[in-house]
Scaffold this motif. Structure first.
Motif, PDB file in Angstrom:
ATOM      1  N   ALA A  17       0.832  -1.212   0.000  1.00 31.82           N
ATOM      2  CA  ALA A  17       0.000   0.000   0.000  1.00 31.82           C
ATOM      3  C   ALA A  17       0.863   1.257   0.000  1.00 31.82           C
ATOM      4  CB  ALA A  17      -0.941  -0.014   1.201  1.00 31.82           C
ATOM      5  N   LEU A  18       1.931   1.274   0.794  1.00 33.14           N
ATOM      6  CA  LEU A  18       2.823   2.439   0.817  1.00 33.14           C
ATOM      7  C   LEU A  18       3.562   2.599  -0.507  1.00 33.14           C
ATOM      8  CD1 LEU A  18       4.283   2.111   4.431  1.00 33.14           C
ATOM      9  CD2 LEU A  18       2.667   3.831   3.605  1.00 33.14           C
ATOM     10  N   ILE A  19       3.947   1.487  -1.123  1.00 30.01           N
ATOM     11  CA  ILE A  19       4.616   1.559  -2.424  1.00 30.01           C
ATOM     12  C   ILE A  19       3.666   2.115  -3.474  1.00 30.01           C
ATOM     13  CG2 ILE A  19       5.595   0.162  -4.286  1.00 30.01           C
ATOM     14  CD1 ILE A  19       6.753  -1.676  -2.133  1.00 30.01           C
ATOM     15  N   ALA A  20       2.410   1.664  -3.454  1.00 33.48           N
ATOM     16  CA  ALA A  20       1.426   2.164  -4.419  1.00 33.48           C
ATOM     17  C   ALA A  20       1.190   3.657  -4.240  1.00 33.48           C
ATOM     18  CB  ALA A  20       0.118   1.389  -4.273  1.00 33.48           C
ATOM     19  N   ALA A  21       1.113   4.106  -2.974  1.00 31.81           N
ATOM     20  CA  ALA A  21       0.917   5.539  -2.721  1.00 31.81           C
ATOM     21  C   ALA A  21       2.115   6.346  -3.195  1.00 31.81           C
ATOM     22  CB  ALA A  21       0.671   5.772  -1.232  1.00 31.81           C
ATOM     23  N   ALA A  22       3.321   5.847  -2.929  1.00 36.25           N
ATOM     24  CA  ALA A  22       4.522   6.557  -3.384  1.00 36.25           C
ATOM     25  C   ALA A  22       4.599   6.586  -4.902  1.00 36.25           C
ATOM     26  CB  ALA A  22       5.766   5.892  -2.795  1.00 36.25           C
ATOM     27  N   ASP A  23       4.167   5.495  -5.555  1.00 38.31           N
ATOM     28  CA  ASP A  23       4.192   5.451  -7.014  1.00 38.31           C
ATOM     29  C   ASP A  23       3.278   6.510  -7.617  1.00 38.31           C
ATOM     30  OD1 ASP A  23       4.794   3.862  -9.621  1.00 38.31           O
ATOM     31  OD2 ASP A  23       2.613   4.018  -9.568  1.00 38.31           O
ATOM     32  N   LEU A  38       1.749  11.680   3.069  1.00 39.66           N
ATOM     33  CA  LEU A  38       2.344  10.358   2.874  1.00 39.66           C
ATOM     34  C   LEU A  38       3.115   9.930   4.122  1.00 39.66           C
ATOM     35  CD1 LEU A  38       2.965   7.995   0.963  1.00 39.66           C
ATOM     36  CD2 LEU A  38       4.966   9.268   0.181  1.00 39.66           C
ATOM     37  N   ALA A  39       3.858  10.856   4.733  1.00 41.59           N
ATOM     38  CA  ALA A  39       4.593  10.529   5.951  1.00 41.59           C
ATOM     39  C   ALA A  39       3.641  10.182   7.094  1.00 41.59           C
ATOM     40  CB  ALA A  39       5.491  11.706   6.351  1.00 41.59           C
ATOM     41  N   LEU A  40       2.530  10.907   7.203  1.00 35.11           N
ATOM     42  CA  LEU A  40       1.547  10.587   8.235  1.00 35.11           C
ATOM     43  C   LEU A  40       0.910   9.225   7.982  1.00 35.11           C
ATOM     44  CD1 LEU A  40       0.057  11.573  10.747  1.00 35.11           C
ATOM     45  CD2 LEU A  40      -1.621  12.670   9.248  1.00 35.11           C
ATOM     46  N   GLY A  41       0.653   8.897   6.722  1.00 33.10           N
ATOM     47  CA  GLY A  41       0.139   7.567   6.396  1.00 33.10           C
ATOM     48  C   GLY A  41       1.125   6.471   6.775  1.00 33.10           C
ATOM     49  N   TRP A  42       2.414   6.749   6.632  1.00 31.15           N
ATOM     50  CA  TRP A  42       3.451   5.795   7.034  1.00 31.15           C
ATOM     51  C   TRP A  42       3.352   5.518   8.541  1.00 31.15           C
ATOM     52  CZ3 TRP A  42       9.303   6.622   5.486  1.00 31.15           C
ATOM     53  CH2 TRP A  42      10.010   5.453   5.775  1.00 31.15           C
ATOM     54  N   ILE A  43       3.169   6.577   9.323  1.00 28.70           N
ATOM     55  CA  ILE A  43       3.046   6.405  10.779  1.00 28.70           C
ATOM     56  C   ILE A  43       1.817   5.569  11.127  1.00 28.70           C
ATOM     57  CG2 ILE A  43       2.654   7.637  12.953  1.00 28.70           C
ATOM     58  CD1 ILE A  43       4.316   9.920  11.855  1.00 28.70           C
ATOM     59  N   LEU A  48      -0.800   0.299  12.817  1.00 26.03           N
ATOM     60  CA  LEU A  48      -1.754  -0.763  12.526  1.00 26.03           C
ATOM     61  C   LEU A  48      -1.066  -2.129  12.402  1.00 26.03           C
ATOM     62  CD1 LEU A  48      -4.080   1.012   9.928  1.00 26.03           C
ATOM     63  CD2 LEU A  48      -4.603   0.459  12.313  1.00 26.03           C
ATOM     64  N   SER A  49       0.134  -2.139  11.838  1.00 22.83           N
ATOM     65  CA  SER A  49       0.791  -3.421  11.556  1.00 22.83           C
ATOM     66  C   SER A  49       1.770  -3.857  12.642  1.00 22.83           C
ATOM     67  CB  SER A  49       1.526  -3.344  10.220  1.00 22.83           C
ATOM     68  OG  SER A  49       2.504  -2.312  10.249  1.00 22.83           O
ATOM     69  N   ARG A  50       2.155  -2.951  13.545  1.00 17.77           N
ATOM     70  CA  ARG A  50       3.096  -3.310  14.613  1.00 17.77           C
ATOM     71  C   ARG A  50       2.511  -2.911  15.967  1.00 17.77           C
ATOM     72  NH1 ARG A  50       9.169  -1.638  14.001  1.00 17.77           N
ATOM     73  NH2 ARG A  50       9.207  -3.045  15.792  1.00 17.77           N
ATOM     74  N   PRO A  51       1.795  -3.816  16.622  1.00 16.81           N
ATOM     75  CA  PRO A  51       1.197  -3.484  17.938  1.00 16.81           C
ATOM     76  C   PRO A  51       2.232  -3.095  18.987  1.00 16.81           C
ATOM     77  CG  PRO A  51       0.240  -5.490  17.033  1.00 16.81           C
ATOM     78  CD  PRO A  51       1.401  -5.155  16.164  1.00 16.81           C
ATOM     79  N   LEU A  62       6.911   8.466  17.906  1.00 11.97           N
ATOM     80  CA  LEU A  62       5.979   8.638  16.787  1.00 11.97           C
ATOM     81  C   LEU A  62       5.298  10.001  16.846  1.00 11.97           C
ATOM     82  CD1 LEU A  62       4.289   5.133  16.487  1.00 11.97           C
ATOM     83  CD2 LEU A  62       5.927   6.178  14.929  1.00 11.97           C
ATOM     84  N   ALA A  63       5.066  10.513  18.057  1.00 12.39           N
ATOM     85  CA  ALA A  63       4.481  11.857  18.178  1.00 12.39           C
ATOM     86  C   ALA A  63       5.448  12.907  17.641  1.00 12.39           C
ATOM     87  CB  ALA A  63       4.134  12.139  19.641  1.00 12.39           C
ATOM     88  N   VAL A  64       6.737  12.731  17.915  1.00 17.20           N
ATOM     89  CA  VAL A  64       7.738  13.654  17.356  1.00 17.20           C
ATOM     90  C   VAL A  64       7.761  13.543  15.831  1.00 17.20           C
ATOM     91  CG1 VAL A  64      10.189  14.234  17.292  1.00 17.20           C
ATOM     92  CG2 VAL A  64       9.112  13.598  19.445  1.00 17.20           C
ATOM     93  N   ALA A  65       7.705  12.302  15.330  1.00 14.36           N
ATOM     94  CA  ALA A  65       7.666  12.109  13.874  1.00 14.36           C
ATOM     95  C   ALA A  65       6.427  12.749  13.273  1.00 14.36           C
ATOM     96  CB  ALA A  65       7.718  10.622  13.546  1.00 14.36           C
ATOM     97  N   ALA A  66       5.283  12.631  13.971  1.00 19.40           N
ATOM     98  CA  ALA A  66       4.055  13.261  13.478  1.00 19.40           C
ATOM     99  C   ALA A  66       4.196  14.777  13.437  1.00 19.40           C
ATOM    100  CB  ALA A  66       2.872  12.856  14.364  1.00 19.40           C
ATOM    101  N   GLY A  67       4.938  15.350  14.391  1.00 18.61           N
ATOM    102  CA  GLY A  67       5.184  16.786  14.338  1.00 18.61           C
ATOM    103  C   GLY A  67       5.960  17.184  13.100  1.00 18.61           C
ATOM    104  N   PHE A  68       6.916  16.349  12.695  1.00 21.88           N
ATOM    105  CA  PHE A  68       7.682  16.661  11.487  1.00 21.88           C
ATOM    106  C   PHE A  68       6.879  16.413  10.221  1.00 21.88           C
ATOM    107  CE2 PHE A  68      11.376  16.179  14.391  1.00 21.88           C
ATOM    108  CZ  PHE A  68      11.932  17.427  14.166  1.00 21.88           C
ATOM    109  N   THR A  69       5.818  15.590  10.283  1.00 23.63           N
ATOM    110  CA  THR A  69       4.930  15.503   9.118  1.00 23.63           C
ATOM    111  C   THR A  69       4.244  16.842   8.875  1.00 23.63           C
ATOM    112  OG1 THR A  69       3.027  14.732  10.422  1.00 23.63           O
ATOM    113  CG2 THR A  69       4.517  13.063   9.536  1.00 23.63           C
ATOM    114  N   GLY A  70       3.933  17.565   9.977  1.00 26.49           N
ATOM    115  CA  GLY A  70       3.396  18.915   9.812  1.00 26.49           C
ATOM    116  C   GLY A  70       4.402  19.850   9.176  1.00 26.49           C
ATOM    117  N   VAL A  71       5.687  19.695   9.553  1.00 24.13           N
ATOM    118  CA  VAL A  71       6.740  20.505   8.932  1.00 24.13           C
ATOM    119  C   VAL A  71       6.828  20.193   7.446  1.00 24.13           C
ATOM    120  CG1 VAL A  71       9.224  20.936   8.899  1.00 24.13           C
ATOM    121  CG2 VAL A  71       8.033  20.708  11.086  1.00 24.13           C
ATOM    122  N   LEU A  72       6.766  18.912   7.074  1.00 23.81           N
ATOM    123  CA  LEU A  72       6.832  18.529   5.667  1.00 23.81           C
ATOM    124  C   LEU A  72       5.614  19.024   4.897  1.00 23.81           C
ATOM    125  CD1 LEU A  72       8.153  14.866   6.029  1.00 23.81           C
ATOM    126  CD2 LEU A  72       9.423  16.845   5.180  1.00 23.81           C
TER     127      LEU A  72
END
Length: 530
Positions: A17-23, A38-43, A48-51, A62-72
């Motif tokens: 799914a991520l490859i299709a979105a990037a394509d 796209l970065a937020l979808g990655w998070i 969903l896939s890694r409990p 992940l919250a820090v990463a989500a903050g940088f999705t806002g920067v992107l």
């Protein structure tokens, strides 16, 4: 092994799914605010896939990463993407560590994760292929062998039917296979995405075998340290005394030495000197040692660090003088920020010795300061700040700066648009106003073209465009038209087109007969005879 196989099969659709979105988003497009989505979808895909990532340490990363999705999403940049990837990778590795121990080890883990991550899909594929089957179920290798003959024979029959039946041949021609470029792109995306879904164990096991930041080094005799610090303070006092006398107070320099030569030569060498001094204190004076407890050594170290801080301040002043002489750029703002980090690092090194802190504390403190500086740089548009400063201090508007470099403002593109509009609204000489108007029109046209395509659209540029339209009105003034045989330079100057090259002569060295005729026939001058 069955659990690993289940984990692999669950995460495979997430990667697809991520490859299709990037394509759909990356290929043949410019980078816009969509990369934040796209970065937020990655998070979300990781959650969903890694409990295991739903626990507190990973959620913080992940919250820090989500903050940088806002920067992107606000303004995409390479720095913002690197910071996002770092936070996301820390979250991906956190279940195996359980806590944030120190920045030194996490830096090594991220480096190992980046180097071993591309091997993760291959290693997982080998594990899946070699996995032992459950009772009553075929193995992966057996399943592959089972499918080879049916698929191969089916393909052969289709090829034969296509040669015999034009309808089947026409239907097969309408099936478009992906290009080799697309396949390579999918493979690259898989190499980036898969390590976050299933990181290799090397990234954590290798670092576990490495030494900690508190490395035992052989100490220096106290007499050697005392003599070294006395000599170092004397040499630094000479340099700082000259800076105070000529750079800070503005006293007259000796004959043959200009202030520009004195001020502009030493900014970066002095920073290197301060870094070397900090490294010496860091290595030679470990907290808790007899040398660090010696009152005379402690006073000399504090004095030396203070002199290094004055050295850094002089380097900053040199850079500011350079800016005043040659204008400001985004790179020079970054250089000033780096000098500030060096000064903070020197203070932290001194405090570590005085307070008896560990090396891990020092690394974490410096890493925090660097992360804050890089985070601010990913949000602030340094080129826009430089353009605003140059416009306010330009010589053309009565400032003390140098002549405004309109080519630099044109090169920075949308970052300079609002500064150009501000400059255009000021009382300017007609010719200079026309040059500014031309550069502004070119930059505005580029911005409008970018924002018209949703793939290159960004929030930051949309705010700039809205502000520019509000300031310029519905019909912004246009620059003067050029006449035939002229063109505009990047700074708006109207120049003549280069003269065309003369046409090649009819005669040439390879035609000796024509050359002989040309050299022996006299020119027709005067009045021909009757």
């Amino acid at each position: 092994m069955a659990r690993n196989r289940y984990s692999f099969l669950v995460k495979l659709p997430t990667a697809i799914a991520l490859i299709a979105a990037a394509d759909q988003l990356f290929l043949g497009t410019a980078i816009g605010s969509w990369i934040g989505a796209l970065a937020l979808g990655w998070i979300l895909a990781l959650l969903l896939s890694r409990p295991a990532l739903r626990r507190r340490p990973s959620l913080v990363a992940l919250a820090v990463a989500a903050g940088f999705t806002g920067v992107l999403a606000h303004a995409p940049s390479l720095l913002g993407w690197v910071l996002f990837w770092s936070a996301l990778s820390i979250a991906a590795l956190m279940p195996r560590i359980g806590r944030f121990d120190d920045a030194w080890r996490w830096g090594l883990r991220l480096l190992a994760h980046a180097m071993t991550g591309p091997l993760a899909p291959l290693l997982d594929g080998i594990r899946l292929f070699r996995a032992r089957p459950r009772r009553g179920r075929p193995s992966s290798s057996g399943l592959a062998a089972l499918l080879v003959l049916p698929l191969a024979m089916t393909g052969l029959f289709l090829a034969l039917f296509a040669s015999a039946n034009p309808l089947i041949a026409r239907g097969l021609t309408q099936v478009s296979l992906p290009s080799s470029f697309s396949v390579i792109f999918w493979a690259l995306v898989l190499l980036v995405v898969w390590p976050s879904l299933r990181p290799t164990r090397w990234a954590t096991r290798i670092v576990a075998r490495m030494p900690s930041a508190d490395i035992e080094l052989p100490g220096l005799p106290q007499a050697t340290l005392l003599l070294s610090l006395i000599l170092f303070n004397a040499v630094f006092a000479l340099q700082n005394g000259l800076d105070l006398a000529f750079l800070w107070s503005g006293a007259a320099l000796p004959e043959g030495v200009t202030l520009a030569d004195y001020a502009h030569r030493g900014a970066y060498p002095l920073i290197a000197t301060a870094l070397l001094a900090g490294l010496f204190v860091l290595v030679a004076l470990k907290p808790g040692s007899a040398s660090a407890a010696n009152p005379a050594i402690r006073r000399l170290v504090v004095l030396w660090v203070a002199q290094n801080l004055l050295l850094v301040a002089s380097s900053i002043l040199r850079t500011l003088d350079y800016v005043e002489a040659y204008s400001l750029t985004g790179f020079r703002i970054a250089a000033l920020a780096w000098m500030g980090l060096v000064a903070i690092g020197l203070v932290l090194i001194c405090w570590r010795m005085l307070a008896g802190r560990s090396a891990a504390w020092l690394i974490n403190a410096n890493a925090l300061m660097a992360a804050l500086a890089l985070g601010a740089a990913s949000v602030v548009d340094l080129d826009a700040s430089a353009a605003a400063w140059n416009v306010r201090h330009a010589r053309e508007v009565g400032g003390r700066g140098v002549e405004l470099d309109l080519c630099y403002l044109s090169w920075t593109g949308p970052s300079s648009l609002l500064s150009l509009i501000e400059l255009e609204r000021r009382p300017l000489p007609p010719r200079f106003r026309d040059r500014v108007r031309y550069v502004r029109a070119e930059v505005l046209e580029t911005l409008v073209r970018r924002q018209a395509d949703w793939r290159s659209w960004t929030w930051r540029n949309q705010r700039r465009l809205d502000t520019a339209r509000r300031l310029l009105g519905a019909n912004p003034p246009a620059p003067a038209a050029t006449w035939p045989g002229t063109h505009r330079e990047c700074d708006g100057w109207i120049r003549d087109d280069p003269a065309p090259e003369p046409a090649p002569s009819v005669t040439s060295e390879s035609d000796p007969v024509a050359n002989a005729v040309a050299t022996t026939t006299p020119p027709l001058t005067g009045t021909p005879s009757r």
